[in-house]
Structures are given as C-alpha cells and as structure tokens.
Design a protein around this motif. Structure first.
Motif, PDB file in Angstrom:
ATOM      1  N   GLU B 294      39.926  36.880  43.445  1.00 32.81           N
ATOM      2  CA  GLU B 294      38.587  37.007  42.874  1.00 32.81           C
ATOM      3  C   GLU B 294      37.561  37.189  43.994  1.00 32.81           C
ATOM      4  OE1 GLU B 294      38.200  33.456  40.556  1.00 32.81           O
ATOM      5  OE2 GLU B 294      37.996  32.149  42.294  1.00 32.81           O
ATOM      6  N   PRO B 295      36.341  37.646  43.662  1.00 38.29           N
ATOM      7  CA  PRO B 295      35.344  37.842  44.723  1.00 38.29           C
ATOM      8  C   PRO B 295      34.760  36.513  45.193  1.00 38.29           C
ATOM      9  CG  PRO B 295      34.441  38.473  42.585  1.00 38.29           C
ATOM     10  CD  PRO B 295      35.872  38.090  42.346  1.00 38.29           C
ATOM     11  N   ALA B 296      34.508  36.412  46.482  1.00 37.23           N
ATOM     12  CA  ALA B 296      33.945  35.184  47.058  1.00 37.23           C
ATOM     13  C   ALA B 296      32.561  34.877  46.490  1.00 37.23           C
ATOM     14  CB  ALA B 296      33.869  35.327  48.582  1.00 37.23           C
ATOM     15  N   SER B 297      31.908  35.892  45.940  1.00 39.83           N
ATOM     16  CA  SER B 297      30.563  35.688  45.392  1.00 39.83           C
ATOM     17  C   SER B 297      30.595  35.202  43.940  1.00 39.83           C
ATOM     18  CB  SER B 297      29.782  36.995  45.469  1.00 39.83           C
ATOM     19  OG  SER B 297      30.463  37.979  44.725  1.00 39.83           O
ATOM     20  N   CYS B 298      31.777  35.219  43.322  1.00 41.33           N
ATOM     21  CA  CYS B 298      31.862  34.834  41.910  1.00 41.33           C
ATOM     22  C   CYS B 298      33.236  34.202  41.651  1.00 41.33           C
ATOM     23  CB  CYS B 298      31.647  36.065  41.032  1.00 41.33           C
ATOM     24  SG  CYS B 298      31.325  35.670  39.295  1.00 41.33           S
ATOM     25  N   PRO B 299      33.516  33.064  42.345  1.00 41.99           N
ATOM     26  CA  PRO B 299      34.885  32.527  42.397  1.00 41.99           C
ATOM     27  C   PRO B 299      35.159  31.489  41.309  1.00 41.99           C
ATOM     28  CG  PRO B 299      33.499  31.431  44.019  1.00 41.99           C
ATOM     29  CD  PRO B 299      32.600  32.341  43.233  1.00 41.99           C
ATOM     30  N   SER B 300      35.265  31.924  40.056  1.00 42.87           N
ATOM     31  CA  SER B 300      35.415  30.959  38.958  1.00 42.87           C
ATOM     32  C   SER B 300      36.698  30.144  39.073  1.00 42.87           C
ATOM     33  CB  SER B 300      35.342  31.672  37.609  1.00 42.87           C
ATOM     34  OG  SER B 300      36.314  32.692  37.516  1.00 42.87           O
ATOM     35  N   LEU B 301      37.811  30.766  39.460  1.00 42.71           N
ATOM     36  CA  LEU B 301      39.082  30.033  39.536  1.00 42.71           C
ATOM     37  C   LEU B 301      39.144  29.097  40.737  1.00 42.71           C
ATOM     38  CD1 LEU B 301      41.780  32.743  38.641  1.00 42.71           C
ATOM     39  CD2 LEU B 301      41.360  30.632  37.368  1.00 42.71           C
ATOM     40  N   THR B 302      38.659  29.582  41.878  1.00 44.03           N
ATOM     41  CA  THR B 302      38.844  28.792  43.100  1.00 44.03           C
ATOM     42  C   THR B 302      37.714  27.794  43.360  1.00 44.03           C
ATOM     43  OG1 THR B 302      37.854  30.564  44.414  1.00 44.03           O
ATOM     44  CG2 THR B 302      40.250  30.541  44.244  1.00 44.03           C
ATOM     45  N   LYS B 303      36.526  28.030  42.788  1.00 43.19           N
ATOM     46  CA  LYS B 303      35.419  27.094  43.020  1.00 43.19           C
ATOM     47  C   LYS B 303      34.750  26.597  41.755  1.00 43.19           C
ATOM     48  CE  LYS B 303      34.217  28.176  47.785  1.00 43.19           C
ATOM     49  NZ  LYS B 303      33.191  28.701  48.716  1.00 43.19           N
ATOM     50  N   GLY B 304      35.067  27.195  40.598  1.00 44.25           N
ATOM     51  CA  GLY B 304      34.452  26.746  39.350  1.00 44.25           C
ATOM     52  C   GLY B 304      35.071  25.455  38.860  1.00 44.25           C
ATOM     53  N   VAL B 305      34.542  24.933  37.732  1.00 39.81           N
ATOM     54  CA  VAL B 305      35.121  23.743  37.098  1.00 39.81           C
ATOM     55  C   VAL B 305      35.858  24.186  35.835  1.00 39.81           C
ATOM     56  CG1 VAL B 305      33.396  22.155  37.999  1.00 39.81           C
ATOM     57  CG2 VAL B 305      32.969  23.311  35.815  1.00 39.81           C
ATOM     58  N   TYR B 306      36.833  23.407  35.394  1.00 39.72           N
ATOM     59  CA  TYR B 306      37.574  23.703  34.161  1.00 39.72           C
ATOM     60  C   TYR B 306      36.925  22.879  33.053  1.00 39.72           C
ATOM     61  CZ  TYR B 306      41.539  24.410  30.955  1.00 39.72           C
ATOM     62  OH  TYR B 306      42.331  24.748  29.886  1.00 39.72           O
ATOM     63  N   ALA B 307      36.094  23.507  32.241  1.00 38.97           N
ATOM     64  CA  ALA B 307      35.272  22.768  31.278  1.00 38.97           C
ATOM     65  C   ALA B 307      34.879  23.677  30.122  1.00 38.97           C
ATOM     66  CB  ALA B 307      34.007  22.263  31.979  1.00 38.97           C
ATOM     67  N   TYR B 308      34.414  23.088  29.042  1.00 38.53           N
ATOM     68  CA  TYR B 308      33.899  23.883  27.933  1.00 38.53           C
ATOM     69  C   TYR B 308      32.585  24.538  28.331  1.00 38.53           C
ATOM     70  CZ  TYR B 308      37.236  22.780  24.250  1.00 38.53           C
ATOM     71  OH  TYR B 308      38.362  22.718  23.480  1.00 38.53           O
ATOM     72  N   ALA B 361      40.043  33.789  46.948  1.00 45.60           N
ATOM     73  CA  ALA B 361      38.799  34.557  46.872  1.00 45.60           C
ATOM     74  C   ALA B 361      38.617  35.364  48.148  1.00 45.60           C
ATOM     75  CB  ALA B 361      37.612  33.619  46.664  1.00 45.60           C
ATOM     76  N   ARG B 362      38.038  36.563  48.012  1.00 47.51           N
ATOM     77  CA  ARG B 362      37.850  37.438  49.178  1.00 47.51           C
ATOM     78  C   ARG B 362      36.463  38.078  49.184  1.00 47.51           C
ATOM     79  NH1 ARG B 362      42.432  38.631  52.272  1.00 47.51           N
ATOM     80  NH2 ARG B 362      44.236  37.546  51.428  1.00 47.51           N
ATOM     81  N   THR B 363      35.980  38.372  50.397  1.00 49.49           N
ATOM     82  CA  THR B 363      34.652  38.973  50.544  1.00 49.49           C
ATOM     83  C   THR B 363      34.730  40.497  50.377  1.00 49.49           C
ATOM     84  OG1 THR B 363      34.920  39.200  52.918  1.00 49.49           O
ATOM     85  CG2 THR B 363      33.888  37.164  52.129  1.00 49.49           C
ATOM     86  N   GLN B 364      33.587  41.083  50.044  1.00 49.20           N
ATOM     87  CA  GLN B 364      33.518  42.530  49.810  1.00 49.20           C
ATOM     88  C   GLN B 364      34.033  43.348  50.983  1.00 49.20           C
ATOM     89  OE1 GLN B 364      30.291  44.500  47.327  1.00 49.20           O
ATOM     90  NE2 GLN B 364      29.117  43.049  48.537  1.00 49.20           N
ATOM     91  N   ARG B 365      33.611  42.935  52.185  1.00 46.06           N
ATOM     92  CA  ARG B 365      33.874  43.779  53.346  1.00 46.06           C
ATOM     93  C   ARG B 365      35.387  43.955  53.588  1.00 46.06           C
ATOM     94  NH1 ARG B 365      29.832  44.485  57.561  1.00 46.06           N
ATOM     95  NH2 ARG B 365      28.804  42.754  56.506  1.00 46.06           N
ATOM     96  N   GLU B 366      36.130  42.853  53.522  1.00 50.86           N
ATOM     97  CA  GLU B 366      37.582  42.963  53.755  1.00 50.86           C
ATOM     98  C   GLU B 366      38.241  43.754  52.629  1.00 50.86           C
ATOM     99  OE1 GLU B 366      39.707  39.132  53.523  1.00 50.86           O
ATOM    100  OE2 GLU B 366      38.004  38.311  52.419  1.00 50.86           O
ATOM    101  N   CYS B 367      37.622  43.691  51.433  1.00 52.19           N
ATOM    102  CA  CYS B 367      38.188  44.431  50.299  1.00 52.19           C
ATOM    103  C   CYS B 367      37.991  45.933  50.492  1.00 52.19           C
ATOM    104  CB  CYS B 367      37.546  43.966  48.998  1.00 52.19           C
ATOM    105  SG  CYS B 367      37.957  42.237  48.631  1.00 52.19           S
ATOM    106  N   PHE B 368      36.789  46.348  50.898  1.00 54.79           N
ATOM    107  CA  PHE B 368      36.561  47.780  51.123  1.00 54.79           C
ATOM    108  C   PHE B 368      37.381  48.295  52.305  1.00 54.79           C
ATOM    109  CE2 PHE B 368      32.913  47.295  48.298  1.00 54.79           C
ATOM    110  CZ  PHE B 368      33.035  48.452  47.550  1.00 54.79           C
TER     111      PHE B 368
END
Lengths: 454, 454
Positions: B294-308, B361-368
C-alpha cells in the motif's frame, strides 16, 4: 458460446519471415534518384544513414526475409496480435456483414510501429551504432523507437512535429519513460529547423521538416544513424508480420476477407496488413478488394500527383517517385498526426498505379464519429488514424444492411487512442474543425516539384 | 525459442464461475452494521442502492457463483487476460527468480475494474434500473462503469475526486467517449459535496467524499442505483476471475507461485488475484506467501486500526469493521489515485486478521523507479498503483540474486499507465513529493471513529 471474439495465435505460430511484395509485382517501381546527380542511388549513398542489413532489405527482391531470433524475442512481448471479430459493433449496426479488426494497440507503443522499430534498432546495434535519430508525428513512431532502443542499449533522439508535441504532452512523457529524448520540430538545433523558424517562428511543423532535422543530425555524427517509421521498403517489409498473422488467423476460422480497409499516412500500417493478402490475390488464390483511406486534409493518393519528390522539406533525401502534395506542403494540424505526410510510400504508390487497391479521403468529424461508435460497442478507443478506416468500414457495413450482403470486412486497427483523448474531447465538445483541401491548394502545393530529366 | 513470454488461455477456457472465499474461511467476518441502529444490516437495508442479485452475492456463503452468459460475452472482449513471464525484466535484474505478471491492462478501461463493472451494470439493467452513479479516484473505475453501462444501455454519472480530475483530464474524455457524465468531487450538486466545499472550497476531494455524493444521488432517485468499484464482497467476488485464470495459466507451465504480490487501495485487485490461490493454500494444495503493498501516504493495513467505520466521509454508508485511517482522513493527492482510500475492504481486513497475508507500505518515488525499470524491460508502462507491487517484486528478485533462490513470483499488473504519464513526467523531472504518514497523524485520523456498543 458462438464464434470466438478473439482469434489468437500461439507464440509458436509467430511468422518467422517478413514478406516482400516486390518479388511478386508484374513490374518494379521506378528507381530512387540521388538528389544531386538525379541518377539511381546505390547502397553506398544510403550508408551514412542506415546499416548494411537494412540497406540490403531496402533493395532486395527476395520473396521472404528471415526475422532474426533477437527480434522475435522482443516481438513476443505482444505478438502475435489478436484478430477480433466485432460481434458487438455488428449488432449495434444491425448489419449482416462480418467485421474483423487486427488490433496492433497491444504493442508497447500502442500501435503497429514497434514492428519495424525493433528490427531497425536491432540491425543498428548489430552494426555498432550508438544512437538513432528520428522524426515523429503523433508520437507513435518516436515512442516505438525509444522502446526499441531501450531493448538494444541504443540512445534515441526524437524530433516531434510541434503541432503534435503541443497537443499530446503525454507522448513526450512516454518517450522519456522508455529513455528517449524529445525535441519539438522545427527546433533551433539544426540548420533545417532554424531555416523554417526564420520564416515562421510559429510554424506547427510537419513530418517533412522533422525528417530534415533528424537526417541532418545523423548525417553529421559518425556513431549516429537515422531511422524512418514509414515510407521505405524495409519498413513496409517489417510490417508484413501483421498481414501474415491475419492470414493464419482467418485460416483458423475458415474465412477469407472480401474487403480490407486501412488508413494511410506514409503507408506502412496499410501495407503491412494488405501486402500478404495482395500476394494471395496476385497468385489467384484469393479474391479480395483493398481500400486505403486518407485524411481529406492531406490526400496524397486521391488528390496528389504521381511524381518524383523529396521525402523531406529541406530536400536532403533521395528523390522518390510517389503520390505527393509537394515536399513544401504543410498540412493543417489535424489530430491524426500519423497521417500528416505530404507523400505516400513509393512502393505503395507503385502498387496503387498498378491498380491493386482503391483509395478515398475522409474528414475528421466523420472519423471521430466512427471512433466513438466503435468504442462504445467494442470497448477500445481507437487512435484518430484508424478511425479513417473505421468510418469506411461502418459505411460499408451499413450498405450491406441495405443489400443483405454478408461481406467479410477486415480493418487495420493500428493503435489505441489513449494518448489522443484530447482529440476525442474536442470532438465530443463539437470543437473539431475540418480542413478539406481544395484543388487550387493542391495545384499550388505541387508547383514546386523538382524537375527530373527524361 | 525458450519458455513462452505470454501464457494465454482460449476463450473456451474463460472461468464460468466466480469464487467466494467466505465459504472456505475458518470464521466469518464481523457483521456490517446499520449506521442508525448499529444492528446488523439485512438485504432490505441495501435495496435502495443495489439490485437484489448483487445483494444476494454480497451475503452469499456459496463457494461458487455462476457468471451469466451475457457477462461472459462482454468479458470475451479482453478475457482471458494474458499471464506474462517477465523474461526481459529478470535478465535486466540478473535474478534467478522467475517473475510472472497477470496483466489486466488489456481491458477497455485499461485496468481490472471492468471485471466487476460489467456484471454490476448487467444485474442493474436486469432489475430495470436506468442510471448508475458512482465515485472514481484515478478514473479507472469511472471509465470501467461508463463502458459497462454503454454495453447494457444504462446512463452513467461519475463523481471524480478533484485531485485526480485535475491531474488526469484524459480520464474525463475517456469516460465521455464511453457515454458517461463526469463531475469533479466535491461538487455543489449534493448536500455532501456542498458541506465539504463550505469548509474548504479548495478541497482536493477523496474517495470517501465522492462516495457520499454518488450515494446521495442514487438514494434520492427511484430509477437510479449506486455502484461501488471496490471494498464490498460482491466486487471482490467478481474480481476472482483474475486468480482463477492465473491458476489455469500456471497449470499450463507446470509451476506454482511461491509469492504473490499485489497493491491495495480498497483491495479488489489484490483479492481478485489472491483469493483463488488462498483457497488452494487453505486446502493444503499449495504453499504460497501473499503480500499486499500500500502507499506510505495512505497505509490502512500497516498503520490503520481494525475498527468499525463508515465507508464514506459523510457517514451515510453502513458501518463496516475494517482497517481504517478514519472516514475523515483525506490522503495527500498522490498519483496512485486508486489507492487513496481511508479503509480496506472488510473481507480483506478479516483475511488479514486471520494471518493469511502480509502487508507493507512504499513511497511514490521507489514505486515510479520500479515502474520505469519495468517499462524499459517489458515495454508496458504500468499504472502508478501496480508499481507499488512491482517495487516489492523487484526488491524480492534482487534478494534472490543474493541468495540464488529461484523463487516464482507472481504480481498483479492491474493496469497500464497511459493516462498517468503526467505522473511519470513528474518523476522523471524529479518533481515528485513523497508523503509518509506519521504516527500522530494516524492517531488524529482515527480519533473520531464511531463508537459501537458491546
């Protein structure tokens, strides 16, 4: 499940040879002349620009030329390309005609151009060349050559017609993504470009001008060659992989086309599909009509003259006998940038003179109308160039609806329009302006043709 | 000729059923709750937005769901999609790893999205619906739905996240070419949009806001339904056609993947490829690692919480237990617009909690960087979304180069980047800005999650 939508070939069925129509013509085309002496050019005259293998292919009369294994390996990234049966378009039109399209948009550049870019880069790399220069119109050819150069470790420098450079910034980004360098043409990097800019600093450019620039740079640097994306015999030769595949694909469904329709700019896409079918026609094995469709704003076949002319604007190339609007002719900046060329391939011009195919011209608006109709039925947004052929196909299919004829129509869908969506937006917003060339414009354009003794 | 570059299936080998992972999980995911009562929602609660067939698919626990013949007919325009062996990328990296990519860019929209757009349009047309509304991020989903609607005679209205609407004008043109209508979101056409604009007239928008707008319009018009391009169970179900094909393609070459890597936004592309392989893993027939990127700027799995949490910004959707950054979270306008979603599919979130895949999670630059490397080797310019998976694959392949491991890696190349070339230009011109989310940003983002009793 009815008949298949896509007729596919396995990689093992990829043609191993290109087909050379020259071997089967009743007469050879007129010779190419040296611009200075006006005598026929020899291989040595072409050596500053092209490697020996391509020069050999330019003049060969062998019927078949082997495709090198290194080229086949790259071809396999997208070839064999699919032949589609346009079931959903037929249904939308309510026609009994069977419409097929050979789709070249699956290639890295999104068009048929890599079919020749890859062997050109390969033969140049084999000859020790380090850099290729070229021109590009819509940008398809520049993208194809940049991709091909990336495969064989060559540098790639592209002069792009300014009208297209401005309309299609994404093409520059794509060329750069493949590692190429892009200059708008006319540029101030060459004598040829500076001469045009001196007369008109706002010049929209033309393929003829861009060719002059790329040729000038290649001629002046020892490790640099030039690559052309259409017009020449070896380019048409490489494109015949399209038609050879299509023949094999038709054989799989037990049909043969009654009519083949393709768009023409320089002629390579059209020739690539049509030549193997013309071989079948000339041998009496197949009865097929062939039709070229060109833009009304740049109608070299239908309104040009058949005469010796230069391939570029500055008059640096050899003189070739072809259907031409004159090498000074700068067509209006229509969206089908790949069709904005003053001349027609000399080989294709000769084939036209032999009566082996018919030609017609169409305006932008009717072409985009056909493109939108096609996209909504088939899901592929075509490049502006092949919409010319689609307009003709759709008209033919609607004619079949009147007559009940189950004609088998094959069209060359030579590229997708993903980088031409600004043109579609202009069409949908009713902002397209059509430029049909008047007779007096043509007379003026061809007035300055070079005189050839004899 | 060595191993094939493309592993193709015939149209007759197109899967006839979608696969439902729910049938094979050791426990069901937590129920979806009504936003008012906070009780589990029933089919009736969903009826204002979706037709009964899709609601049935949303809750079914049957292992397989038949694909209607009308959907298969449209799928055949591009399916089965090719599985590629990345011979040239492997060679460029000098890795002993075998890299495969399942390429969904051959579809009408240029991504995996039509796999679900087509059945969604079909079931809605079957139910007598006249118009579909939806949101779109990068524009892939809006394009897919506009195409699908054109196939079944439905009107299509799309709210596109303004950040993408401004960055990618070609997407609007493509949606319009397929006959759809596009609004930038937030718009002044809805209560939800006006509320956001009142707070920030320059809001770049988010998928959450655009969903609110599209849902509001659909809920308020009797002949109009809403269609979602990811997140929901029936969307993931439809995408499993990707993984089923890939399994059949691997069987053809006698291999199985050791590692599957896909990018995740809402999760549908990843789930579509991975779920059929997870069936094989759960049954003990295959040992395969699965990785979401997932993108480092929107990391729901790696930094989000598991919640309703709500699926949209305005809080109009049911509450779903998922990995979330909070429904108010507006990610930075990165170029991988399809990954800019605050939450993860509830089903995929549950599968993650079960430990069936890993995430990074990965940053844009390494992805491009990975995208350009891939393009130069393989000739396909990938969409920014799948470059996340490619970056991970390339790192893995280089690790194999150290260890000598001949790992078989499969990645989901879920779309081409032809309409994302401005992003490549920004990368190549060193103008990309990376946005990595800090812990305190996340804490702030999830502070306002709704409270659930019990």
């Amino acid at each position: 499940m009815g008949e298949p939508t896509k007729i596919l070939l396995d990689e093992s069925e990829l043609p191993r040879q290109w087909y050379n129509l020259l071997a089967d013509l009743p007469s050879p085309p007129p010779p190419v002349l040296h611009p200075g002496t006006k005598e026929p050019v020899g291989p040595d005259d072409l050596a500053p620009l092209f490697p020996k293998d391509l020069i050999a292919q330019e003049v060969t009369t062998e019927r078949y030329v082997d495709i090198p294994e290194e080229v086949l390996e790259v071809y396999r990234l997208w070839r064999p390309s699919p032949l589609y049966r346009a079931h959903r378009l037929e249904k939308a039109l309510g026609t009994p005609a069977k419409i097929f399209y050979k789709y070249e948009g699956v290639s890295p550049a999104g068009s048929h151009k890599p079919n020749t870019a890859v062997p050109q880069a390969y033969y140049n790399a084999l000859a020790g060349v380090r850099r290729l220069t070229t021109e590009t119109g819509a940008g398809q050819w520049g993208t194809a050559l940049a991709f091909a150069c990336s495969q064989f470790g060559l540098d790639c420098e592209v002069w792009q017609v300014r009208a297209s450079y401005d309309q299609k910034p994404y093409r520059k980004a794509m060329i750069e993504t493949f590692g190429g360098v892009v200059h708008p043409s006319p540029s101030d990097l060459t004598e040829a470009g500076r001469a045009v800019l001196a007369k008109d600093s706002e010049s929209p450019g033309s393929l003829g001008i861009a060719i002059s620039e790329a040729v000038e740079v290649a001629a002046g640097a020892p490790d640099t060659n030039y690559a052309l994306g259409s017009v020449l015999n070896h380019v048409l030769l490489h494109q015949t992989v399209i038609g050879e595949e299509a023949l094999a694909q038709f054989a799989k469904v037990g049909l043969t086309p009654d009519l083949i329709v393709g768009c023409t700019g320089g002629g390579s896409n059209f020739a690539g599909l049509a030549f193997p079918f013309l071989r079948e026609k000339l041998s009496g094995r197949m009865d097929v009509a062939v039709r070229a469709v060109e833009p009304a704003s740049c109608p070299s076949l239908t309104k040009g003259v058949y005469a010796y002319d230069f391939g570029d604007t500055a008059g640096m190339t050899p003189l070739m006998k072809m259907h031409t609007l004159g090498h000074d002719f700068v067509p209006d900046p229509i969206h089908a940038g790949g069709l904005r060329y003053h001349g027609m391939s000399p080989l294709l011009s000769h084939v036209y003179e032999l009566g082996l195919f018919e030609a017609e011209a169409r305006t932008q608006r009717e072409c985009f109308e056909a493109g939108v109709r096609f996209a909504r039925a088939e899901g592929i947004v075509p490049a502006p160039e092949p919409t010319h052929a689609l307009a003709s196909c759709i008209e033919e299919a609607l004619r079949c609806k009147e007559t009940g004829e189950e004609k088998v129509i094959l069209t060359a869908l030579c590229g997708h329009g993903h980088l031409d969506l600004a043109a579609y937006a202009a069409y949908l917003n009713d902002e397209l302006v059509d430029h049909e060339l008047a007779e007096h414009d043509v007379a003026e354009a061809v007035a300055a043709l070079p005189s050839i003794p004899g």
